[in-house]
Scaffold this motif. Structure first.
Motif, PDB file in Angstrom:
ATOM      1  N   VAL A 360       1.958   3.366  22.280  1.00  0.00           N
ATOM      2  CA  VAL A 360       3.095   2.638  21.711  1.00  0.00           C
ATOM      3  C   VAL A 360       2.689   1.960  20.407  1.00  0.00           C
ATOM      4  O   VAL A 360       3.390   2.037  19.383  1.00  0.00           O
ATOM      5  CB  VAL A 360       3.623   1.611  22.716  1.00  0.00           C
ATOM      6  CG1 VAL A 360       4.723   0.751  22.071  1.00  0.00           C
ATOM      7  CG2 VAL A 360       4.150   2.302  23.967  1.00  0.00           C
ATOM      8  N   LYS A 361       1.527   1.285  20.421  1.00  0.00           N
ATOM      9  CA  LYS A 361       1.058   0.609  19.216  1.00  0.00           C
ATOM     10  C   LYS A 361       0.704   1.617  18.127  1.00  0.00           C
ATOM     11  O   LYS A 361       0.960   1.385  16.938  1.00  0.00           O
ATOM     12  CB  LYS A 361      -0.148  -0.271  19.532  1.00  0.00           C
ATOM     13  CG  LYS A 361       0.198  -1.509  20.352  1.00  0.00           C
ATOM     14  CD  LYS A 361      -1.003  -2.417  20.505  1.00  0.00           C
ATOM     15  CE  LYS A 361      -0.616  -3.695  21.258  1.00  0.00           C
ATOM     16  NZ  LYS A 361      -1.759  -4.616  21.398  1.00  0.00           N
ATOM     17  N   LEU A 362       0.101   2.728  18.533  1.00  0.00           N
ATOM     18  CA  LEU A 362      -0.229   3.760  17.560  1.00  0.00           C
ATOM     19  C   LEU A 362       1.038   4.314  16.904  1.00  0.00           C
ATOM     20  O   LEU A 362       1.094   4.511  15.682  1.00  0.00           O
ATOM     21  CB  LEU A 362      -1.011   4.894  18.228  1.00  0.00           C
ATOM     22  CG  LEU A 362      -1.461   6.042  17.319  1.00  0.00           C
ATOM     23  CD1 LEU A 362      -2.344   5.515  16.195  1.00  0.00           C
ATOM     24  CD2 LEU A 362      -2.190   7.115  18.124  1.00  0.00           C
ATOM     25  N   PHE A 364       3.780   2.669  16.610  1.00  0.00           N
ATOM     26  CA  PHE A 364       4.329   1.597  15.774  1.00  0.00           C
ATOM     27  C   PHE A 364       3.634   1.556  14.423  1.00  0.00           C
ATOM     28  O   PHE A 364       4.272   1.347  13.382  1.00  0.00           O
ATOM     29  CB  PHE A 364       4.179   0.259  16.494  1.00  0.00           C
ATOM     30  CG  PHE A 364       4.918  -0.873  15.844  1.00  0.00           C
ATOM     31  CD1 PHE A 364       6.203  -0.707  15.358  1.00  0.00           C
ATOM     32  CD2 PHE A 364       4.316  -2.109  15.702  1.00  0.00           C
ATOM     33  CE1 PHE A 364       6.890  -1.747  14.755  1.00  0.00           C
ATOM     34  CE2 PHE A 364       4.980  -3.160  15.101  1.00  0.00           C
ATOM     35  CZ  PHE A 364       6.273  -2.981  14.631  1.00  0.00           C
ATOM     36  N   ILE A 365       2.311   1.762  14.424  1.00  0.00           N
ATOM     37  CA  ILE A 365       1.559   1.808  13.166  1.00  0.00           C
ATOM     38  C   ILE A 365       2.080   2.936  12.282  1.00  0.00           C
ATOM     39  O   ILE A 365       2.331   2.757  11.086  1.00  0.00           O
ATOM     40  CB  ILE A 365       0.055   1.996  13.432  1.00  0.00           C
ATOM     41  CG1 ILE A 365      -0.555   0.731  14.018  1.00  0.00           C
ATOM     42  CG2 ILE A 365      -0.677   2.366  12.141  1.00  0.00           C
ATOM     43  CD1 ILE A 365      -2.034   0.836  14.309  1.00  0.00           C
ATOM     44  N   LEU A 366       2.242   4.106  12.885  1.00  0.00           N
ATOM     45  CA  LEU A 366       2.740   5.250  12.123  1.00  0.00           C
ATOM     46  C   LEU A 366       4.143   4.983  11.594  1.00  0.00           C
ATOM     47  O   LEU A 366       4.480   5.351  10.462  1.00  0.00           O
ATOM     48  CB  LEU A 366       2.731   6.506  12.997  1.00  0.00           C
ATOM     49  CG  LEU A 366       1.349   7.011  13.430  1.00  0.00           C
ATOM     50  CD1 LEU A 366       1.491   8.199  14.376  1.00  0.00           C
ATOM     51  CD2 LEU A 366       0.518   7.403  12.211  1.00  0.00           C
ATOM     52  N   PHE A 367       4.944   4.311  12.406  1.00  0.00           N
ATOM     53  CA  PHE A 367       6.302   3.973  11.978  1.00  0.00           C
ATOM     54  C   PHE A 367       6.282   3.052  10.766  1.00  0.00           C
ATOM     55  O   PHE A 367       7.020   3.263   9.789  1.00  0.00           O
ATOM     56  CB  PHE A 367       7.041   3.307  13.150  1.00  0.00           C
ATOM     57  CG  PHE A 367       8.406   2.786  12.794  1.00  0.00           C
ATOM     58  CD1 PHE A 367       9.449   3.660  12.528  1.00  0.00           C
ATOM     59  CD2 PHE A 367       8.644   1.409  12.727  1.00  0.00           C
ATOM     60  CE1 PHE A 367      10.714   3.178  12.200  1.00  0.00           C
ATOM     61  CE2 PHE A 367       9.899   0.927  12.400  1.00  0.00           C
ATOM     62  CZ  PHE A 367      10.935   1.816  12.133  1.00  0.00           C
ATOM     63  N   LEU A 368       5.424   2.014  10.804  1.00  0.00           N
ATOM     64  CA  LEU A 368       5.322   1.092   9.683  1.00  0.00           C
ATOM     65  C   LEU A 368       4.794   1.802   8.436  1.00  0.00           C
ATOM     66  O   LEU A 368       5.267   1.540   7.315  1.00  0.00           O
ATOM     67  CB  LEU A 368       4.408  -0.083  10.043  1.00  0.00           C
ATOM     68  CG  LEU A 368       4.908  -1.032  11.136  1.00  0.00           C
ATOM     69  CD1 LEU A 368       3.906  -2.147  11.362  1.00  0.00           C
ATOM     70  CD2 LEU A 368       6.272  -1.617  10.767  1.00  0.00           C
ATOM     71  N   LEU A 369       3.817   2.681   8.618  1.00  0.00           N
ATOM     72  CA  LEU A 369       3.280   3.430   7.478  1.00  0.00           C
ATOM     73  C   LEU A 369       4.352   4.305   6.838  1.00  0.00           C
ATOM     74  O   LEU A 369       4.473   4.368   5.606  1.00  0.00           O
ATOM     75  CB  LEU A 369       2.092   4.287   7.919  1.00  0.00           C
ATOM     76  CG  LEU A 369       0.780   3.555   8.213  1.00  0.00           C
ATOM     77  CD1 LEU A 369      -0.249   4.527   8.765  1.00  0.00           C
ATOM     78  CD2 LEU A 369       0.249   2.887   6.947  1.00  0.00           C
ATOM     79  N   ILE A 370       5.113   4.978   7.685  1.00  0.00           N
ATOM     80  CA  ILE A 370       6.175   5.850   7.162  1.00  0.00           C
ATOM     81  C   ILE A 370       7.211   5.032   6.391  1.00  0.00           C
ATOM     82  O   ILE A 370       7.660   5.430   5.310  1.00  0.00           O
ATOM     83  CB  ILE A 370       6.840   6.632   8.314  1.00  0.00           C
ATOM     84  CG1 ILE A 370       5.846   7.659   8.884  1.00  0.00           C
ATOM     85  CG2 ILE A 370       8.107   7.336   7.822  1.00  0.00           C
ATOM     86  CD1 ILE A 370       6.341   8.352  10.129  1.00  0.00           C
TER      87      ILE A 370
END
Length: 552
Positions: A360-362, A364-370
């Motif tokens: 889930v956190k991983l 979320f990180i990808l979501f923020l990066l995108i």
């Protein structure tokens, strides 16, 4: 060289490469000041008063230091001389002149806080370092030697906390850069004053306080003497721009002429726009830095915590001070961004961990990066790129004329003032162009100034009337009337109709009515924005021109 030092240089190299790519890829317009407060005066310094640079009122009133444009002027001159030496063709020379300031800016971007010797300036008491273990002798000198030799220590400026007689080299570098920052933007004084007060408030030691003050006088005085000399050479008289800047913008409230904002602007718009997805983490980091708590017993932990406290105080002080000024812009608090990122770093690391194992956190990180990649791509390549592209189009039109020995391009910009760059993108002094202005009425009082309408305001109130009052008789541009017209009374003082008219789509309906019976027709159009907070700047950038086979 230690492995930690190698890592620092590696990170620096990667960040520099990122900035170079970013600077080279920007195709959009952000603020007029990025051109008119740096590149335009630099262009004049480099190529002379006949080069066609647009010098705004701030320079005529000595509000700006020449230091910033002097740097870019040197870059322009160096790039031009290199092109002459290598006999580079005119089109390629233009590309180099456009790219040179971007590359230079990418290389010099830094924060003076990086060189500030936090260990030296914050460690003042033996009890703040590490309490002596019970029933043992405490040796602070031995402790400091151990701290300095620890594998994760990268700051060579660490000094014995009990040795206060000399200042580390980093202090002079930091104070010199801070002085330059304050000369370039006097409001940066707020940041450094807050930092100085925090540190002097903690450092009750007279010897260290004296060292700090003498260093400020030495570095600040040297930078001031240098910039005063530059300004004397640029303006032809002795001036002190920081004082004039503060006097006009605060005492005379001239900044309010360019708009007023809500009191909560920086909290509801400025900071969210500045931080985007890091806003929650920066907020948490700010709160954690200011909340009461026990200091860590180790030196590194103590310095880290106190550093974050100082940064937090500087951020809050600056935002509150800028809130008191009626005219607000996000870029006014842009110098706070590195400090905000530092405070956000701990909550980010705490939330995600070094290597996120949680899917889930991983995700979320990808979501923020995108999200951030999309935002960066949009504002770098899409939003407000039309006002840049139109300058390339017009410049290429002039290049075609120069190859074919045609008449020089003439342009009129019917846009809100400073909607496009100027000579830094038009390049050729042979291009004759004019645009609507928005000079503030410096000779009027505050109440009268609030009611004053500049040229751009008058134009948008009634475009047709402004055109009739400022341009020669529209009949001279008629499609059907080829006879020589009798000049209209007062036309000798009015502007000639330019070959190209440039305006935003918002004005297209009105413009088409005004020039309906003339030889003008649309010859170029490009996308500019999907949205804009200024309704006058919405839509495409449109160019109407007189076809060359119909030009008089």
């Amino acid at each position: 060289m230690s492995s930690s030092r190698v890592h620092v240089y590696t990170v620096f190299g990667l960040l520099l490469a990122l900035r170079l790519v970013n600077a080279s890829s920007v195709q959009t317009f952000f603020q007029p000041d990025e051109y008119f407060q740096s590149l335009e005066p630099a262009w004049q310094i480099a190529f002379g008063k006949d080069a066609g640079a647009w010098i705004t009122w701030e320079w005529r009133e000595h509000l700006r230091s020449s230091l910033h444009p002097m740097l870019f002027a040197a870059v322009y001159r160096g790039a031009a001389q290199l092109c002459d030496l290598l006999q580079i063709a005119e089109g390629s020379r233009t590309v180099i002149l456009l790219a040179a300031p971007k590359i230079f800016q990418a290389c010099i971007a830094a924060a003076a806080l990086n060189y500030w010797p936090w260990q030296w300036s914050l460690v003042t008491e033996q009890s703040k370092v590490e309490p002596p273990p019970s029933n043992t002798d405490f040796d602070p000198t031995k402790m400091v030697r151990q701290f300095k030799s620890s594998p994760d220590q990268t700051d060579d400026a660490v000094t014995d906390p009990l040795s206060l007689t000399s200042a580390p080299a980093g202090l002079y570098i930091s104070l010199s850069l801070a002085a330059v920052a304050c000369i370039l933007r006097p409001t940066n004084i707020i940041i450094w004053t807050a930092i100085a007060i925090c540190l002097l408030g903690r450092n009750v030691d007279l010897q260290k306080t004296t060292t700090l003050i003498s260093s400020v006088v030495l570095c600040g005085g040297s930078v001031l003497a240098f910039t005063l000399s530059l300004d004397r050479a640029y303006y032809g008289e002795w001036v002190f721009p920081p004082f004039k800047f503060l006097y006009f913008n605060i005492v005379q409230a001239v900044s309010g002429f360019y708009g007023h904002n809500r009191v909560d602007y920086y909290f509801t718009e400025g900071l969210p726009l500045l931080l985007t997805t890091t806003l929650p983490f920066a907020t948490i980091g700010l709160w954690q830095s200011l909340r009461p708590g026990m200091d860590r017993t180790m030196l590194r932990g103590y310095v880290e915590r106190q550093t974050r406290v100082v940064l937090a105080v500087a951020i809050i002080t600056t935002v509150l001070a800028m809130t008191m000024i009626s005219h607000k812009e996000m870029r006014f608090i842009y110098p706070l961004l590195p400090m905000l990122h530092i405070l956000a770093a701990r909550p980010v690391a705490s939330f995600f961990g070094a290597v996120p194992a949680n899917r889930v956190k991983l995700g979320f990180i990808l979501f923020l990066l995108i999200i951030n990649i999309c935002i960066a791509g949009y504002v770098t390549l899409v939003h407000q790129r039309g006002v840049i592209d139109v300058m390339h189009y017009l410049r290429r039109e002039q290049e075609g004329r120069m190859l074919g020995n045609g008449n020089n391009v003439t342009i009129g910009f019917l846009m809100p003032c400073h909607s496009t760059p100027w000579r830094s993108h038009l390049v050729y002094p042979e291009i004759k162009a004019w645009a609507l202005t928005c000079e503030p009425p410096l000779n009027l009082g505050v109440d009268e100034r609030n009611r004053y309408e500049d040229e751009a305001d008058v134009f948008y109130n009634d475009p047709a009337s402004w055109i009739d009052a400022n341009l020669k008789d529209r009949k001279s541009m008629s499609l059907t009337d080829s006879e020589v017209l009798e000049p209209r009374a007062g036309d000798e003082a009015r502007r000639d109709w330019p070959e190209y008219l440039v305006f935003f789509e918002h004005l297209e309906l009105i413009t088409s009515v005004v020039v309906r019976d003339t030889r003008y027709q649309e010859c170029w159009r490009t996308f500019n924005t999907h949205w804009h907070d200024d309704g006058r700047r919405r839509g495409d950038v449109v160019v109407w021109c007189v076809p060359r086979n119909m030009a008089g």
